[in-house]
Design an enzyme around this catalytic site. Structure first.
Site, PDB file in Angstrom:
ATOM      1  CG  ASP A  87      -2.016   1.026   1.153  1.00  0.00           C
ATOM      2  OD1 ASP A  87      -1.703   2.231   1.112  1.00  0.00           O
ATOM      3  OD2 ASP A  87      -3.185   0.626   1.138  1.00  0.00           O
ATOM      4  CG  HIS A 127      -8.327  -2.085  -2.820  1.00  0.00           C
ATOM      5  ND1 HIS A 127      -9.270  -1.340  -3.502  1.00  0.00           N
ATOM      6  CD2 HIS A 127      -7.992  -1.339  -1.734  1.00  0.00           C
ATOM      7  CE1 HIS A 127      -9.499  -0.204  -2.855  1.00  0.00           C
ATOM      8  NE2 HIS A 127      -8.740  -0.180  -1.777  1.00  0.00           N
ATOM      9  CG  LEU A 128      -7.869  -8.740   1.454  1.00  0.00           C
ATOM     10  CD1 LEU A 128      -9.135  -8.624   2.294  1.00  0.00           C
ATOM     11  CD2 LEU A 128      -7.471 -10.202   1.303  1.00  0.00           C
ATOM     12  CG  HIS A 129      -6.960  -2.421   2.794  1.00  0.00           C
ATOM     13  ND1 HIS A 129      -6.057  -1.403   2.570  1.00  0.00           N
ATOM     14  CD2 HIS A 129      -8.103  -2.058   2.167  1.00  0.00           C
ATOM     15  CE1 HIS A 129      -6.630  -0.461   1.847  1.00  0.00           C
ATOM     16  NE2 HIS A 129      -7.874  -0.837   1.583  1.00  0.00           N
TER      17      HIS A 129
END
Length: 149
Positions: free
Chosen positions: A38, A107-109
């Site tokens: 990120d 989007h997966l954090h």
């Protein structure tokens, strides 16, 4: 399966990453997913896992997308393990709920350690956030309702 949107492709920054039109370092990838850091990390370890095909957000997911979301979760755990995150119970994994998504591409954090996130990160990714839904909750809702509430 999750809806594809016309905003994908050239206009979508994550589609540009998938199509190798940026200098973003890809940390893990397979035929369905891409993982990278990120740009504005909310924790010591903060990675994004995105599908190669453009899906708008978690609210556009359907029951048929369960295997994709499970694969995203697996890759999230994989990148954390690869980066020596020992306590996989001190992790936050999930999605921002629209309209609070900074990029309109699912989007997966994957964040760790969750216990050391600062106040700002807690607001964005913590258990009390109204803007963040855990991957487990998304999977549960997809299994129960076939969509994310």
């Amino acid at each position: 399966m999750g809806s594809q949107d016309t905003s994908g492709g050239d206009d979508c920054p994550f589609c540009q990453i998938v199509n190798k039109r940026t200098d973003t370092e890809i940390l893990l990838s397979d035929d369905q997913l891409v993982c990278f850091r990120d740009l504005m990390p909310g924790a010591t370890h903060h990675y994004l896992i995105i599908p190669r095909r453009h899906i708008d957000n978690c609210k556009t997911l359907q029951g048929g997308d369960i295997p994709l979301v499970e694969q995203m979760q697996k890759m999230g755990r994989s990148i954390l393990e690869k980066n020596k995150v020992c306590d996989l119970d001190d992790v936050r994994m999930g999605f921002h709920l629209p309209p609070f998504s900074s990029v309109p591409h699912l989007h997966l954090h994957a964040l760790a350690p969750a216990s050391k996130m600062n106040f700002r990160s807690q607001l964005h990714y913590g258990p009390q956030s109204h803007w963040f839904i855990t991957v487990d909750k998304v999977l549960s809702q997809l299994r129960l309702r076939g969509k994310v509430k």
